[in-house]
Design a protein around this motif. Structure first.
Motif, PDB file in Angstrom:
ATOM      1  N   ALA A   1       0.852  -1.198   0.000  1.00  0.00           N
ATOM      2  CA  ALA A   1       0.000   0.000   0.000  1.00  0.00           C
ATOM      3  C   ALA A   1       0.887   1.247   0.000  1.00  0.00           C
ATOM      4  O   ALA A   1       1.929   1.277   0.652  1.00  0.00           O
ATOM      5  CB  ALA A   1      -0.919   0.007   1.214  1.00  0.00           C
TER       6      ALA A   1
ATOM      7  N   THR B   1      -3.917  -3.158   8.908  1.00  0.00           N
ATOM      8  CA  THR B   1      -4.162  -4.130   7.833  1.00  0.00           C
ATOM      9  C   THR B   1      -2.887  -4.527   7.110  1.00  0.00           C
ATOM     10  O   THR B   1      -2.651  -5.711   6.837  1.00  0.00           O
ATOM     11  CB  THR B   1      -5.166  -3.551   6.811  1.00  0.00           C
ATOM     12  OG1 THR B   1      -6.378  -3.219   7.487  1.00  0.00           O
ATOM     13  CG2 THR B   1      -5.441  -4.551   5.702  1.00  0.00           C
ATOM     14  N   PHE B   2      -2.042  -3.559   6.791  1.00  0.00           N
ATOM     15  CA  PHE B   2      -0.864  -3.822   5.963  1.00  0.00           C
ATOM     16  C   PHE B   2       0.437  -3.897   6.754  1.00  0.00           C
ATOM     17  O   PHE B   2       1.478  -4.248   6.193  1.00  0.00           O
ATOM     18  CB  PHE B   2      -0.737  -2.738   4.882  1.00  0.00           C
ATOM     19  CG  PHE B   2      -1.848  -2.762   3.876  1.00  0.00           C
ATOM     20  CD1 PHE B   2      -1.801  -3.619   2.792  1.00  0.00           C
ATOM     21  CD2 PHE B   2      -2.954  -1.942   4.013  1.00  0.00           C
ATOM     22  CE1 PHE B   2      -2.823  -3.648   1.861  1.00  0.00           C
ATOM     23  CE2 PHE B   2      -3.981  -1.957   3.087  1.00  0.00           C
ATOM     24  CZ  PHE B   2      -3.925  -2.827   2.006  1.00  0.00           C
TER      25      PHE B   2
ATOM     26  N   TYR C   1      -2.537   6.847   6.347  1.00  0.00           N
ATOM     27  CA  TYR C   1      -1.418   5.923   6.606  1.00  0.00           C
ATOM     28  C   TYR C   1      -1.643   5.171   7.920  1.00  0.00           C
ATOM     29  O   TYR C   1      -1.551   3.944   7.972  1.00  0.00           O
ATOM     30  CB  TYR C   1      -0.113   6.711   6.648  1.00  0.00           C
ATOM     31  CG  TYR C   1       1.135   5.878   6.861  1.00  0.00           C
ATOM     32  CD1 TYR C   1       1.995   5.619   5.803  1.00  0.00           C
ATOM     33  CD2 TYR C   1       1.456   5.367   8.122  1.00  0.00           C
ATOM     34  CE1 TYR C   1       3.147   4.865   5.989  1.00  0.00           C
ATOM     35  CE2 TYR C   1       2.599   4.611   8.323  1.00  0.00           C
ATOM     36  CZ  TYR C   1       3.444   4.360   7.254  1.00  0.00           C
ATOM     37  OH  TYR C   1       4.573   3.610   7.444  1.00  0.00           O
TER      38      TYR C   1
ATOM     39  N   ILE D   1       3.760  -0.859   3.951  1.00  0.00           N
ATOM     40  CA  ILE D   1       3.100   0.370   3.537  1.00  0.00           C
ATOM     41  C   ILE D   1       4.126   1.497   3.586  1.00  0.00           C
ATOM     42  O   ILE D   1       5.037   1.473   4.444  1.00  0.00           O
ATOM     43  CB  ILE D   1       1.903   0.696   4.461  1.00  0.00           C
ATOM     44  CG1 ILE D   1       1.263   2.023   4.075  1.00  0.00           C
ATOM     45  CG2 ILE D   1       2.314   0.722   5.902  1.00  0.00           C
ATOM     46  CD1 ILE D   1       0.031   2.365   4.881  1.00  0.00           C
TER      47      ILE D   1
ATOM     48  N   LEU E   1      -4.215   2.482   7.785  1.00  0.00           N
ATOM     49  CA  LEU E   1      -3.882   1.281   7.011  1.00  0.00           C
ATOM     50  C   LEU E   1      -2.910   0.357   7.736  1.00  0.00           C
ATOM     51  O   LEU E   1      -2.774  -0.820   7.370  1.00  0.00           O
ATOM     52  CB  LEU E   1      -3.265   1.687   5.664  1.00  0.00           C
ATOM     53  CG  LEU E   1      -4.175   2.422   4.684  1.00  0.00           C
ATOM     54  CD1 LEU E   1      -3.380   2.852   3.454  1.00  0.00           C
ATOM     55  CD2 LEU E   1      -5.355   1.549   4.262  1.00  0.00           C
TER      56      LEU E   1
END
Length: 525
Positions: free
Chosen positions: A388, A407-408, A401, A412, A404
């Motif tokens: 991402a 999840t990532f 940011y 990222i 996310l």
């Protein structure tokens, strides 16, 4: 007369904006049209124009990093550029003097040198306005252009002091004590609150302390506004002050562009000289580009900086007025310079607006000027294998940011073109890289098999988000793309090119507030 002038400005600004030119070009045309109609300029227009320029320089100071001026790519390139361009423009003027028999072309060699020096400058007002409209005032190429313009302004102050025979007052040394007043300025900004009192506080610092203070000791008022702007640039509300003064400053600058267009009614010979001087603007651009490239700046960055400076400066009008007042130049040169400056703005506007297209068309040839090394702030980057990416790490991008990360995880990264913002986000523990999502080479360096799953376009400039979305599509990235927008038409444009989610900040902010409020109510219950 004021109502008529405002009508002219609005009408021509609207028409020119519809054909892809900045409204400021329309304001210049409005000034000429108003003058050709035989109408009298309303009283106070020059005062409004001067106020606009003063506030513009104050706003530059609020965003200026003084340490950047001490870098070789700024002070050395400016010095070399002014020498080379002055010599070139003197040659052009001598050729025009030889080829045209117009009476106003009869000048001594010393006068030719003065005019050549004046034509070596670029317009601070125009360049900053274009960079602001593009959202690139803090981009690396924008900071190079602004640094060069500020160095040119310092040369201008020295020249004007010498040419006008004005020696600064002995009290001018007192300006060295201005940093001692920084705590006072900071305190004023802290207690000013918000709204009109905050705006008046900014005007008092810019005009009352900066401009008027420098004027009292025989220094250039505009320079005073710039200096006090730099002094308070480190305050936490400096950015807020710049935004608060934005609309007022823009309105005052309309007066400047109108006043330039009201220089007079030129003859055919005057117009011919102005056109010929504008035809050599590409050489001036080439001089900028060659010199800036020498310091390891990439072809794209050098070209963008140079295109921002592809114009003549209002300083040329000031020099011409001084020379005409002293009997060195014909008064006709005031009209010639007004036409030249105005036409150069009209030439520079589309070049700056469509600089990326210009770069793509000249990419192969421009690469010849690149050195064997690259400036650390201008090196292309590779995102690597991440899942991402968030482009634009301002408040919205930083919030996206953080949202996310669950999840990532560490797969990222964020990308931003402002070094200061990159450093701040890194200090907060975020993986952020310095890069420009509007840079063709940035996208060409990315691998199409990086495994990207999600891209969020959170840049404040809508055109930048549009360009990045186009690049993702053209390079075949198979990933979800989300972007922010401010207006419904921007949402439609983003959706039309395949952006899966176009987030209207204003509409969605209200929905988010309601959702949070409801969650709070249920938790309380």
């Amino acid at each position: 007369m004021l109502v008529i002038l405002v009508s002219f400005a609005f009408a021509f600004g609207l028409v020119l904006s519809r054909v892809g030119l900045p409204p400021m070009v329309g304001f210049l045309v409005a000034g000429f049209a108003y003058n050709m109609a035989g109408l009298t300029p309303p009283p106070g227009l020059d005062f409004v124009a001067d106020l606009g320029i003063t506030l513009l320089l104050f706003s530059i100071g609020l965003k200026l990093d003084v340490r950047g001026l001490l870098k070789a790519e700024i002070w050395a390139s400016t010095t070399v550029q002014m020498i080379v361009t002055t010599v070139f423009m003197c040659g052009v003027l001598l050729l025009l003097q030889f080829g045209l028999g117009a009476p106003f072309m009869e000048m001594s060699l010393a006068t030719v040198v003065i005019l050549g020096f004046a034509l070596s400058f670029s317009s601070t007002v125009f360049a900053v306005k274009v960079l602001e409209d593009k959202g690139d005032l803090t981009a690396f190429y924008g900071r190079i252009a602004i640094g060069i313009l500020i160095m040119q302004d310092l040369f201008a102050v020295l020249f004007l002091s010498a040419s006008e025979g004005k020696i600064p007052s002995p009290w001018a040394v007192c300006v060295l004590a201005l940093p001692l007043l920084r705590p006072v300025f900071y305190r004023l900004l802290d207690v000013a609150g918000r709204g009109e009192l905050f705006i008046l506080c900014g005007l008092f610092i810019a005009l009352g302390v900066g401009a008027e203070g420098f004027s009292l000791v025989g220094l250039k008022p505009d320079l005073g506004a710039l200096v006090v702007g730099v002094l308070i640039a480190g305050h936490r509300r400096a950015s807020e002050l710049s935004k608060a003064l934005f609309g007022f400053k823009e309105l005052m600058l309309v007066g400047f562009f109108l006043s330039v267009g009201m220089g007079g009614l030129p003859t055919g010979e005057m117009l011919l000289v102005a056109v010929l001087l504008c035809l050599v603007l590409p050489v001036k651009t080439g001089i900028y580009h060659a010199i800036v490239s020498w310091f390891g700046i990439r072809a794209r960055t050098s070209l963008f900086s140079s295109l921002s400076l592809t114009n003549y400066s209002e300083f040329g009008l000031i020099v011409t007025a001084i020379a005409a007042g002293q009997g060195i130049l014909s008064q006709d040169w005031l009209l010639v310079m007004a036409m030249t400056v105005s036409l150069s703005f009209a030439v520079s506007s589309p070049l700056s607006t469509h600089s990326e297209k210009v770069y793509r068309s000249m990419f192969g040839w421009l690469r010849r000027f690149e050195r064997g090394f690259c400036h650390p702030h201008d090196a292309p980057i590779d995102l690597g294998s991440v899942r991402a990416v968030v482009f634009g790490m301002g408040r919205i991008g930083a919030g996206a940011y953080d949202g996310l990360v669950p999840t990532f995880g560490k797969s990222i990264c964020g990308v931003d073109h402002t070094p200061e913002r990159v450093d701040f986000n890194r200090s907060q523990g975020r993986n952020v890289l310095l890069g420009d999502a509007c840079d063709t080479e940035f996208w060409l360096k990315l691998r199409s098999d990086t495994g990207l799953e999600l891209v969020i376009l959170a840049m404040p400039n809508h055109q930048g988000n549009m360009y990045a979305a186009h690049q993702l599509k053209n390079l075949g990235f198979e990933c979800q793309v989300a972007a922010i927008a401010r207006y419904p038409e921007e949402v439609e444009e983003l959706s039309a090119i395949g952006v899966c989610t176009a987030f209207n900040m204003y509409e969605q902010a209200g929905e988010g507030l309601a959702r949070k409020a409801m969650e709070g109510c249920f938790l309380t219950a």
